[in-house]
Design a protein around this motif. Structure first.
Motif, PDB file in Angstrom:
ATOM      1  N   GLN A  58     -15.839 -53.398  45.835  1.00 22.62           N
ATOM      2  CA  GLN A  58     -14.607 -52.626  45.972  1.00 22.62           C
ATOM      3  C   GLN A  58     -13.631 -53.014  44.890  1.00 22.62           C
ATOM      4  O   GLN A  58     -13.712 -54.095  44.308  1.00 22.62           O
ATOM      5  CB  GLN A  58     -13.992 -52.805  47.362  1.00 22.62           C
ATOM      6  CG  GLN A  58     -13.715 -54.233  47.773  1.00 22.62           C
ATOM      7  CD  GLN A  58     -13.107 -54.313  49.156  1.00 22.62           C
ATOM      8  OE1 GLN A  58     -12.370 -53.434  49.590  1.00 22.62           O
ATOM      9  NE2 GLN A  58     -13.406 -55.376  49.884  1.00 22.62           N
ATOM     10  N   SER A  59     -12.727 -52.130  44.610  1.00 18.99           N
ATOM     11  CA  SER A  59     -11.814 -52.305  43.484  1.00 18.99           C
ATOM     12  C   SER A  59     -10.832 -53.434  43.731  1.00 18.99           C
ATOM     13  O   SER A  59     -10.179 -53.490  44.772  1.00 18.99           O
ATOM     14  CB  SER A  59     -11.042 -51.008  43.239  1.00 18.99           C
ATOM     15  OG  SER A  59     -11.926 -49.937  42.991  1.00 18.99           O
ATOM     16  N   THR A  60     -10.749 -54.308  42.751  1.00 16.97           N
ATOM     17  CA  THR A  60      -9.678 -55.304  42.756  1.00 16.97           C
ATOM     18  C   THR A  60      -8.403 -54.630  42.266  1.00 16.97           C
ATOM     19  O   THR A  60      -8.432 -53.829  41.331  1.00 16.97           O
ATOM     20  CB  THR A  60     -10.051 -56.487  41.860  1.00 16.97           C
ATOM     21  OG1 THR A  60     -11.033 -57.274  42.546  1.00 16.97           O
ATOM     22  CG2 THR A  60      -8.846 -57.365  41.537  1.00 16.97           C
ATOM     23  N   VAL A  61      -7.294 -54.956  42.899  1.00 15.53           N
ATOM     24  CA  VAL A  61      -6.020 -54.322  42.592  1.00 15.53           C
ATOM     25  C   VAL A  61      -5.074 -55.354  41.996  1.00 15.53           C
ATOM     26  O   VAL A  61      -4.973 -56.480  42.496  1.00 15.53           O
ATOM     27  CB  VAL A  61      -5.390 -53.712  43.860  1.00 15.53           C
ATOM     28  CG1 VAL A  61      -4.024 -53.118  43.553  1.00 15.53           C
ATOM     29  CG2 VAL A  61      -6.310 -52.662  44.451  1.00 15.53           C
ATOM     30  N   LEU A  62      -4.390 -54.973  40.931  1.00 25.10           N
ATOM     31  CA  LEU A  62      -3.360 -55.822  40.349  1.00 25.10           C
ATOM     32  C   LEU A  62      -2.002 -55.195  40.625  1.00 25.10           C
ATOM     33  O   LEU A  62      -1.801 -54.002  40.389  1.00 25.10           O
ATOM     34  CB  LEU A  62      -3.557 -55.989  38.847  1.00 25.10           C
ATOM     35  CG  LEU A  62      -4.702 -56.940  38.448  1.00 25.10           C
ATOM     36  CD1 LEU A  62      -6.007 -56.190  38.340  1.00 25.10           C
ATOM     37  CD2 LEU A  62      -4.389 -57.655  37.144  1.00 25.10           C
ATOM     38  N   LEU A  63      -1.101 -56.001  41.152  1.00 32.78           N
ATOM     39  CA  LEU A  63       0.233 -55.531  41.503  1.00 32.78           C
ATOM     40  C   LEU A  63       1.264 -56.078  40.525  1.00 32.78           C
ATOM     41  O   LEU A  63       1.157 -57.208  40.054  1.00 32.78           O
ATOM     42  CB  LEU A  63       0.603 -55.975  42.921  1.00 32.78           C
ATOM     43  CG  LEU A  63      -0.341 -55.567  44.054  1.00 32.78           C
ATOM     44  CD1 LEU A  63       0.185 -56.103  45.386  1.00 32.78           C
ATOM     45  CD2 LEU A  63      -0.515 -54.060  44.113  1.00 32.78           C
ATOM     46  N   ALA A  64       2.268 -55.261  40.237  1.00 35.46           N
ATOM     47  CA  ALA A  64       3.395 -55.715  39.434  1.00 35.46           C
ATOM     48  C   ALA A  64       4.321 -56.553  40.304  1.00 35.46           C
ATOM     49  O   ALA A  64       4.131 -56.668  41.524  1.00 35.46           O
ATOM     50  CB  ALA A  64       4.133 -54.514  38.853  1.00 35.46           C
ATOM     51  N   VAL A 113       1.402 -50.786  42.261  1.00 37.22           N
ATOM     52  CA  VAL A 113       0.063 -50.963  41.705  1.00 37.22           C
ATOM     53  C   VAL A 113       0.128 -50.747  40.200  1.00 37.22           C
ATOM     54  O   VAL A 113       0.490 -49.671  39.729  1.00 37.22           O
ATOM     55  CB  VAL A 113      -0.942 -49.981  42.334  1.00 37.22           C
ATOM     56  CG1 VAL A 113      -2.299 -50.104  41.645  1.00 37.22           C
ATOM     57  CG2 VAL A 113      -1.082 -50.256  43.824  1.00 37.22           C
ATOM     58  N   MET A 114      -0.208 -51.769  39.438  1.00 37.38           N
ATOM     59  CA  MET A 114      -0.229 -51.643  37.983  1.00 37.38           C
ATOM     60  C   MET A 114      -1.612 -51.293  37.470  1.00 37.38           C
ATOM     61  O   MET A 114      -1.750 -50.677  36.411  1.00 37.38           O
ATOM     62  CB  MET A 114       0.255 -52.934  37.322  1.00 37.38           C
ATOM     63  CG  MET A 114      -0.549 -54.169  37.656  1.00 37.38           C
ATOM     64  SD  MET A 114       0.053 -55.676  36.845  1.00 37.38           S
ATOM     65  CE  MET A 114      -0.609 -55.473  35.199  1.00 37.38           C
ATOM     66  N   SER A 115      -2.646 -51.676  38.219  1.00 39.32           N
ATOM     67  CA  SER A 115      -4.010 -51.344  37.799  1.00 39.32           C
ATOM     68  C   SER A 115      -4.959 -51.493  38.984  1.00 39.32           C
ATOM     69  O   SER A 115      -4.780 -52.366  39.831  1.00 39.32           O
ATOM     70  CB  SER A 115      -4.467 -52.264  36.664  1.00 39.32           C
ATOM     71  OG  SER A 115      -5.779 -51.940  36.251  1.00 39.32           O
TER      72      SER A 115
END
Length: 615
Positions: free
Chosen positions: A45-51, A56-58
């Protein structure tokens, strides 16, 4: 004729044996497939990067493309589960992987229509095909599908199979699993908040993800939703009133347009943050990218947008040469905590490419003077900004540095030497302070140079390995923060797919130089911006301190104005930044005639909008 019954008996025995062998082979194949490919039951599953603000930044694509967010069984509402079973597999809880009645019905329908109209595969078979097989329609594939489906039923509970199916199924527009699709199409995070209309839309998409999703073909999505609502009512899952209400709202109120893409890519920041998260947690980078982790960073969206907008404007860069583009990089960090607020590693940067913001391979030129010359001199207590320094030609054991254009003033104050970026006083001062104390001072600011750099040429930025924009921004942050050093970092915390905290950064700062040294250096660097070489970095209504840096190409046969690198490193209240401009490969065909002034102007083009957007 008397032999006919014996022949029939023999044939029956042979057929029975063949069936037994086939069933045994199918069972063996199914068991071996599960044993050898058990990892496929762990859905990536997609790893999420938060600002920093929680946006959600990516979202990292899963292998093969697309995005998935797995839901646990407790997150799946009964209405969604019952609807999916009513649409895809009405006897899901009655069969052991193969719905023989459904297969017979599909076969009869296909024979009657003289074409394949129904597949007859239940939920477990669909899951088996999706996880382990191709979609090619062959008898061998159907047998393998059946074998794996029955093996799945032997090893997993019905609830586990249904959960896997709802997480694995493709729901259009690159979205895998109902949890991800619910947020993408409807903005719904909690699946238990789905309305009957939204449930009907989701349950209808698997029949044709490209034509029944509510974005690409809304008219067909509505038609499919109406069909599913009818099934829901006929199975007693919703009332007639609920069906009418869902039909009335249609897509309006049920589906939302997909969230717009972020106004920034942050490709270099994402790569650097994932590498840092991997180093801090010990999780391999490949696993981190597809493990459904949440990585919270310190990225400031306004700063990142401003940086990327400035990098998209060709007017902010020197002209290209020799068929190659002039490159650049910038890092902005919070000088109080070391948290990186924005990063661009190149023009038109893409994920996985060269990140020039963290690559320590550029000669810093005069931007290194506050770190290796003037800072150590002030810290020694022997010199002040008003100290007089000689500005005349000199030789130091064969090393004879010169001023630009051969202009010498005889004697200047340290303050003037900084403002005008004069070379001769800087080398003389480093010789007076000593290379060893200077290197020790620089190390306190996060720039550690090798033994090969124990020579006076470092006063003018002549290093063997070079430095990175991240290192320069971090070092200047010490002057900005009153002498306190904070390690530059991008990641605040890392959580796994279940929300468990795996890593949390605790920013620490340490007093590494005196506050007095930082104060005097800031005063000189403010002068360098207001009256000296860094004038193009000025920001209206804001204090800016900083220093330009330019390294010459110094190759015989090219103009004396040819340069390799252009720098500006500086800070405002709270944020420090470093900008680098240059070619990836500098030679007689690829060089700039621009210097640190262009880097200073790029600093202003970024920091002005970034700071103005702050609350």
């Amino acid at each position: 004729m008397r032999r006919l019954p014996y022949a029939a008996f023999d044939l029956a025995v042979v057929l029975t044996g063949a069936c037994v062998l086939l069933l045994f082979g199918l069972r063996l194949y199914g068991e071996q497939t599960l044993a050898q490919q058990a990892d496929k039951l762990l859905l990536p599953q997609s790893t999420v990067l938060l600002a920093a603000d929680g946006s959600v930044m990516s979202r990292i694509p899963i292998p093969g493309g697309g995005y998935r967010e797995n839901a646990e069984s407790g997150e799946l509402p009964p209405l969604l589960l019952e609807t999916v079973m009513a649409v895809e597999d009405r006897r899901f809880y009655e069969h052991k992987g193969l719905d023989y009645r459904g297969l017979a019905r599909a076969l009869a329908s296909n024979v009657s229509a003289m074409r394949v109209e129904q597949g007859g595969s239940g939920i477990t078979q669909q899951l088996a095909r999706s996880l382990f097989l191709s979609r090619k329609q062959t008898v061998a594939r159907k047998l393998k599908e059946a074998a794996i489906a029955m093996a799945l039923e032997r090893h997993l509970s019905k609830a586990e199979i249904l959960r896997l199916y709802l997480n694995e199924t493709y729901l259009g527009r690159g979205q895998y699993g109902v949890k991800r699709a619910a947020f993408y199409y409807f903005g719904v995070r909690d699946l238990k908040e789905l309305t009957p209309a939204q449930v009907a839309l989701l349950a209808g998409i698997p029949k044709g993800p490209s034509i029944y999703n509510p974005v690409d073909r809304p008219e067909l999505a509505v038609k499919r939703m109406q069909e599913v609502l009818g099934i829901m009512k006929s199975n007693g899952l919703i009332t007639a009133a609920e069906e009418r209400r869902a039909l009335q709202i249609g897509l309006h109120g049920a589906a939302l347009s997909p969230g717009s893409a972020a106004e920034y890519s942050a490709a270099g920041y994402v790569d650097a943050a994932l590498q840092e998260a991997s180093a801090r947690t010990g999780i391999p980078l490949a696993k981190l990218r597809e493990g459904g982790y949440t990585v919270t960073t310190g990225l400031n969206p306004s700063a990142q947008r401003a940086a990327e907008a400035a990098f998209r404007n060709p007017a902010n860069f020197p002209p290209d040469a020799g068929g190659e583009r002039v490159q650049g990089a910038v890092v902005i960090l919070d000088s109080r905590t070391g948290e990186v607020k924005a990063m661009v590693g190149g023009r038109d940067e893409t994920g996985g490419g060269l990140n020039r913001a963290v690559s320590a391979a550029r000669q810093p030129g005069s931007a290194i003077k506050p770190i290796l010359v003037y800072g150590p001199a002030l810290e020694s207590g022997r010199f002040t900004p008003d100290s007089l320094l000689p500005d005349r030609p000199a030789s130091y054991g064969g090393y004879s540095p010169g001023n630009i254009k051969g202009v010498y003033r005889g004697t200047v104050t340290m303050n003037t030497a900084v403002e005008r970026s004069i070379n001769a006083p800087a080398v003389w001062l480093l010789n007076e302070v000593g290379v060893t104390p200077a290197l020790a001072f620089a190390a306190k600011l996060g720039i550690e140079l090798p033994a090969e750099d124990r020579q006076l040429a470092i006063a003018l930025g002549g290093t063997h390995g070079g430095v990175s924009p991240l290192q320069m921004a971090q070092a200047y942050g010490v002057f900005a923060s009153g002498g306190r050093f904070s390690t530059g970092h991008l990641v605040r915390e890392v959580r796994d797919g279940s929300g468990h905290l795996l890593y949390q950064c605790t920013p620490e700062s340490q007093q590494v130089i005196s506050a007095r040294t930082a104060e005097m250096m800031t005063a000189m660097l403010v002068g360098a911006v207001n009256e000296g070489t860094g004038r193009k970095a000025r920001l209206s209504g804001r204090m800016v301190a900083g220093k330009t840096g330019t390294t010459q190409l110094d190759i015989q046969g090219v103009p004396s104005a040819a340069n390799r690198d252009a720098w500006f490193a500086g800070y405002t209240k709270g944020w420090s930044a470093a900008v680098w401009i240059g070619f990836d490969r500098t030679d007689r065909n690829h060089y700039m005639t621009d210097g640190g002034g262009t880097a200073a102007a790029l600093f202003a083009a970024i920091m002005g909008p970034a700071l103005n957007a702050l609350p």
